[in-house]
Design a protein around this motif. Structure first.
Motif, short mmCIF file in Angstrom:
data_model
loop_
_atom_site.label_atom_id
_atom_site.label_comp_id
_atom_site.label_asym_id
_atom_site.label_seq_id
_atom_site.Cartn_x
_atom_site.Cartn_y
_atom_site.Cartn_z
N ASN A 221 78.53 16.04 17.10
CA ASN A 221 79.92 15.59 16.99
C ASN A 221 80.82 16.72 16.48
O ASN A 221 81.85 17.05 17.08
CB ASN A 221 79.94 14.37 16.05
CG ASN A 221 81.20 13.54 16.19
OD1 ASN A 221 82.04 13.79 17.07
ND2 ASN A 221 81.35 12.55 15.33
N LEU A 222 80.40 17.37 15.39
CA LEU A 222 81.21 18.46 14.80
C LEU A 222 81.36 19.65 15.73
O LEU A 222 82.35 20.39 15.66
CB LEU A 222 80.56 18.92 13.48
CG LEU A 222 80.81 18.00 12.29
CD1 LEU A 222 79.78 18.26 11.19
CD2 LEU A 222 82.23 18.18 11.75
N HIS A 243 80.91 13.52 9.90
CA HIS A 243 80.53 12.65 11.02
C HIS A 243 80.47 11.20 10.54
O HIS A 243 79.90 10.92 9.50
CB HIS A 243 79.16 13.09 11.53
CG HIS A 243 78.49 12.13 12.45
ND1 HIS A 243 78.98 11.84 13.70
CD2 HIS A 243 77.36 11.38 12.32
CE1 HIS A 243 78.18 10.96 14.30
NE2 HIS A 243 77.20 10.67 13.48
N LEU A 258 85.23 11.72 13.59
CA LEU A 258 85.19 12.86 12.67
C LEU A 258 86.27 12.59 11.63
O LEU A 258 87.44 12.43 11.96
CB LEU A 258 85.47 14.16 13.44
CG LEU A 258 84.34 14.57 14.38
CD1 LEU A 258 84.83 15.57 15.42
CD2 LEU A 258 83.16 15.15 13.60
#
Ligand code: AVJ
Length: 326
Positions: A221-222, A243, A258
């Motif tokens: 995700n990051l 996350h 996020l």
């Protein structure tokens, strides 16, 4: 033999006029702020996703592979000459399907569509090793890939489209139906679609699949922020975001976000963006809808398909549904 089709959408090079820049600008200025999930799959993102598929908490890929291997002969029936896979990733599932279906067929034309160049290259290699296949890669979105595929009707034989891995879960219900109809239009009557869908299961199983203890999903995700920094000269401080995976019961979907852990100013030069995020404000990066088997049947029937078979892995809660274009 392999052929590469490069389309305009896929060739989008980073910079302020690119498709990536335009969409980042559009979606990050919506409220709530969001980013389309297909941007998660740059080279590093695709590699992180492949790692997710090996996590003990993300059982979807293994469950689907078991079903594919067990039902391969019925799925890849003898009349099929052309296979289209939307979102092929590393090509491991398609090659397992072909190997499990066994020998005794003519040449298979394989069209694989993916936004990730590195995933496509890997798939092309893996599939190219099989006997009697021709691989055509389409480095582009599902929509553009379908269009290219729809234009290339085979002289003989039936076609099989694969949409696996619960990728359908990324669409909201209206978008999902539009998409399934566009798959139907790219096919001809008598062609098949195989749809792999993750099923509704207990909340704690869903949450740990999308927020694993090793932090691989968090990295996946990051990485979207890292990609924006790299390709669009952004200033995201990855240490100032966390996350978040949450289960939206009402909508039956997992959401990935996020979360900004402090008030901070975001500058993205390549997208002409300059804004402030409040502490606790989030960027919504993905939805993964979860379904019950009868819902899968009805979404397919509404989109111009008739059901041939539905196979369910009850241990991990996953369904493969084989449907024919009517
Ligand atoms: C590849 C979109 C099906 O939604 O489960 C995995 C992506 N996101 N972990 C999914 C994903 C977080 C995956 N899909």
């Amino acid at each position: 033999m392999t052929t590469t089709v490069l389309t305009k959408a896929s060739a989008a090079t980073p910079g302020s006029g690119s498709r990536f820049a335009n969409e980042v600008r559009h979606f990050l200025t919506l409220h709530p702020r969001q980013l389309p999930s297909h941007f998660l799959y740059d080279d590093l993102g695709s590699a992180l996703f492949e790692a997710i598929c090996r996590l003990p908490w993300y059982s979807l890929t293994r469950a689907e592979l078991r079903l594919l291997q067990a039902q391969a002969r019925e799925i890849l029936s003898p009349g099929v000459t052309t296979v289209l896979e939307l979102g092929s990733g590393s090509g491991a599932k398609l090659s397992a399907l072909i190997e499990s279906a066994g020998s005794g067929r003519g040449r298979l034309d394989l069209h694989i569509v993916d936004v990730s160049g590195s995933a496509l290259a890997q798939a092309e290699q893996e599939l190219g090793r099989l006997e009697n296949v021709r691989v055509v890669t389409h480095r582009t979105t599902y929509e553009a890939g379908l269009e290219e595929f729809g234009l290339a009707r085979p002289a003989a034989g039936r076609r099989l489209a694969l949409f696996l891995g619960s990728n359908i879960g990324n669409f909201d219900p209206p978008g999902r139906d539009v998409f399934l109809r566009s798959v139907r239009s790219a096919l001809g009557q008598g062609d098949d679609l195989l749809l792999g869908v993750d099923l509704l299961k207990p909340r704690r199983d869903l949450l740990v699949a999308y927020d694993d203890p090793l932090g691989v999903t968090a990295a996946f995700n990051l990485n979207l922020l890292a990609r924006i920094n790299r390709e669009l000269q952004g200033n995201f401080d990855l240490g100032a975001f966390t996350h978040r995976a949450l289960w939206n019961e009402e909508r039956s979907r997992i959401e990935m976000h996020l979360r900004s852990s402090q008030r901070q100013r975001i500058l993205i030069r390549g997208a002409d963006l300059d804004f402030v995020m409040a502490e606790g404000e989030t960027i919504w990066t993905e939805s993964s809808y979860k379904y019950e088997p009868p819902e899968i049947v009805s979404m397919l029937e509404r989109s111009g398909f008739g059901i041939h078979a539905q196979w369910i892995d009850a241990v991990d809660g996953f369904a493969l549904t084989l449907a024919g274009a009517v």
